[in-house]
Design a protein around this motif. Structure first.
Motif, short mmCIF file in Angstrom:
data_model
loop_
_atom_site.label_atom_id
_atom_site.label_comp_id
_atom_site.label_asym_id
_atom_site.label_seq_id
_atom_site.Cartn_x
_atom_site.Cartn_y
_atom_site.Cartn_z
N THR A 40 48.17 -0.48 16.16
CA THR A 40 48.31 -1.46 17.25
C THR A 40 48.95 -0.59 18.39
O THR A 40 48.27 -0.69 19.48
N LEU A 42 46.70 -7.16 13.31
CA LEU A 42 47.69 -8.19 12.78
C LEU A 42 47.24 -8.41 11.42
O LEU A 42 48.36 -8.41 10.56
N HIS A 43 46.16 -8.75 11.20
CA HIS A 43 45.85 -9.46 9.73
C HIS A 43 45.88 -8.12 8.83
O HIS A 43 46.19 -8.43 7.74
N SER A 44 45.95 -6.89 9.23
CA SER A 44 45.89 -6.00 8.47
C SER A 44 47.22 -5.47 8.08
O SER A 44 47.67 -5.25 6.68
N THR A 73 36.70 -8.10 21.70
CA THR A 73 37.61 -8.21 22.90
C THR A 73 38.71 -7.35 22.25
O THR A 73 39.27 -7.32 21.13
N GLU A 82 41.81 -9.06 22.37
CA GLU A 82 42.35 -9.88 21.48
C GLU A 82 41.78 -9.99 20.05
O GLU A 82 42.55 -10.15 19.34
N GLN A 83 40.61 -9.87 19.97
CA GLN A 83 40.11 -9.88 18.31
C GLN A 83 40.42 -8.54 17.75
O GLN A 83 40.72 -8.47 16.60
N GLY A 141 46.01 -10.82 26.01
CA GLY A 141 46.30 -12.18 25.64
C GLY A 141 46.71 -13.06 26.88
O GLY A 141 46.98 -13.99 26.86
N VAL A 175 43.41 -6.78 18.32
CA VAL A 175 44.85 -6.90 17.97
C VAL A 175 44.89 -8.18 16.80
O VAL A 175 45.62 -7.82 15.92
N GLU A 176 44.04 -9.05 16.97
CA GLU A 176 44.22 -9.90 15.65
C GLU A 176 43.85 -9.49 14.36
O GLU A 176 44.23 -9.41 13.24
N ALA A 177 42.70 -8.31 14.46
CA ALA A 177 42.37 -7.72 13.10
C ALA A 177 43.47 -7.01 12.70
O ALA A 177 43.63 -6.80 11.50
#
Length: 134
Positions: free
Chosen positions: A118, A103-105, A94, A96-97, A134, A99-101
């Protein structure tokens, strides 16, 4: 089996995987190489997708998460990120997933590379009418 037959089979297997994961974007990359480096295009399909992406050790979505992390960490890979963010959506991740990955990077490769990745994701999401996230 001859070397030519094996080469053709690897390419055919890779093309199936490439089409399933990257769709038109992957084919466009290979087509763009035809006039300048057709062997590189062949190896991307036959080796990259026919030998590596087709392995059973990871699900396609997990392979895309790894790929997004690697391309983000490398930096300067925005055209490839565009293709692989689309691929990540194609295999079930998704927005969202993704974007989360990304962000984690930032923790491991820094804010500039995470920001660049991003912004590529934002472009892909806009092209696919997936904004706002989101």
């Amino acid at each position: 089996m001859t070397e030519t037959t094996e080469r053709q089979q690897r390419f055919a297997r890779g093309k199936e995987v490439l089409d399933a994961v990257d769709g038109v974007a992957g084919a466009n990359v290979i087509d763009a190489l035809a006039e300048v480096a057709p062997e590189l295009g062949h190896q991307v399909v036959a080796w990259g997708f026919g030998e590596i992406y087709s392995r059973s050790g990871l699900e396609p979505r997990d392979r895309q998460l790894v790929t997004l992390g690697m391309l983000t960490a490398l930096g300067g890979c925005e055209p490839q990120l565009d293709v692989h963010i689309n691929a990540a959506l194609n295999v079930g991740l998704t927005p969202e997933q993704i974007v989360e990955a990304l962000l984690h990077s930032a923790v491991y490769c820094g804010f500039p590379r995470a920001l660049n990745a991003t912004f590529v994701a934002k472009k892909v999401f806009a092209d696919r009418a997936l904004l706002p996230v989101g």
